[in-house]
Design an enzyme around this catalytic site. Sequence first.
Site, PDB file in Angstrom:
ATOM      1  CB  ILE A 199      -0.947  -0.009   1.217  1.00  0.00           C
ATOM      2  CG1 ILE A 199      -1.987  -1.125   1.078  1.00  0.00           C
ATOM      3  CG2 ILE A 199      -1.641   1.341   1.379  1.00  0.00           C
ATOM      4  CD1 ILE A 199      -2.827  -1.342   2.325  1.00  0.00           C
ATOM      5  CG  ASP A 221      13.184   1.017  13.689  1.00  0.00           C
ATOM      6  OD1 ASP A 221      11.941   0.970  13.748  1.00  0.00           O
ATOM      7  OD2 ASP A 221      13.930   0.217  14.285  1.00  0.00           O
ATOM      8  CG  ASN A 244       1.644   2.190   4.618  1.00  0.00           C
ATOM      9  OD1 ASN A 244       0.570   1.603   4.548  1.00  0.00           O
ATOM     10  ND2 ASN A 244       2.778   1.650   4.166  1.00  0.00           N
ATOM     11  CE1 TYR A 267      -2.477  -4.702  11.815  1.00  0.00           C
ATOM     12  CE2 TYR A 267      -4.719  -5.562  11.657  1.00  0.00           C
ATOM     13  CZ  TYR A 267      -3.671  -4.833  11.117  1.00  0.00           C
ATOM     14  OH  TYR A 267      -3.808  -4.238   9.880  1.00  0.00           O
ATOM     15  CE  LYS A 316      -2.681  -1.118  11.295  1.00  0.00           C
ATOM     16  NZ  LYS A 316      -1.895  -0.131  10.504  1.00  0.00           N
ATOM     17  CB  THR A 340       0.068  -6.400   0.494  1.00  0.00           C
ATOM     18  OG1 THR A 340      -0.354  -6.911   1.778  1.00  0.00           O
ATOM     19  CG2 THR A 340      -0.833  -5.248   0.074  1.00  0.00           C
ATOM     20  N   PRO A 341       2.166  -8.542   0.169  1.00  0.00           N
ATOM     21  CG  PRO A 341       4.386  -8.082  -0.411  1.00  0.00           C
ATOM     22  CD  PRO A 341       3.009  -7.486  -0.433  1.00  0.00           C
TER      23      PRO A 341
END
Length: 250
Positions: A17, A56, A83, A148, A152, A183-184
């Site tokens: 993205i 980083d 992102n 996670y 978010k 995506t990966p």
Amino acid sequence: MTLTGKHALVTGGGTGIGLAIAQMLVDKGAHVTITGRRQAVLEDVAIKGMTPLAMDVRNEDDVVAKIAHAVAANGPVQICVPNAGLATGKAAHKTDMDFWRDMMATNLDGAFLTVRESLKTMRDTDWGRVIAVSSMAGLKGLPGAACYSASKHGMIGLIRSLSEEYMGKPFTFNSLCPGYVDTPIVTRNVTSISQRASIPETEARDMMVNANRHKRLITVDEVAAAAAWLVGPGSDSVNGQSIEIAGGQM
């Protein structure tokens, strides 16, 4: 409207993205600093109009120094796209503090530091956009991904608060909330889910595909198109929003 003369900063800009958004911004005339942990990856994908810069987002000193360097080279940051992030699931009872802290340091601390340092120069301009890449997990809890989801949710809270703090100023703050994107990260999660749940990888992939309301993976270009709308003309009144890109209502 073009973005000629404007400096954009996209973290996690070397893949997925982030790279799609960076390419869109270059196409619209902006100069884009793309960051990530691996300089070689950034240099491999950088095109004319991009500056690759290893950074980083978990390290405050590194973020402060590198964004200052980017500003010295390319001017104030007027488009900030936090992102960079981790997207790894783990059951709550198996989540140790190292896992929790690394996720928060990357997804939430990293977003905060990136936005904070960008605002130091954006505030002195007459136009600015902050577009955070959150997730559908920022709007609803995901089973097996409490850490996670919390990170978010926190990102969306940060963006909503900033939109209020700068209300009436020529800056907007919004979050993009994609479902599962091709995506990966999805590829890696297919393997992870397969191993954790002891199911075939095809079934693990189908779980993510079917979580999107239109039953397909979202493309990175669809997410970049939403970002293009937010930096385009007529977007001034879109502020403090969490924009769902999930094929339907979540």
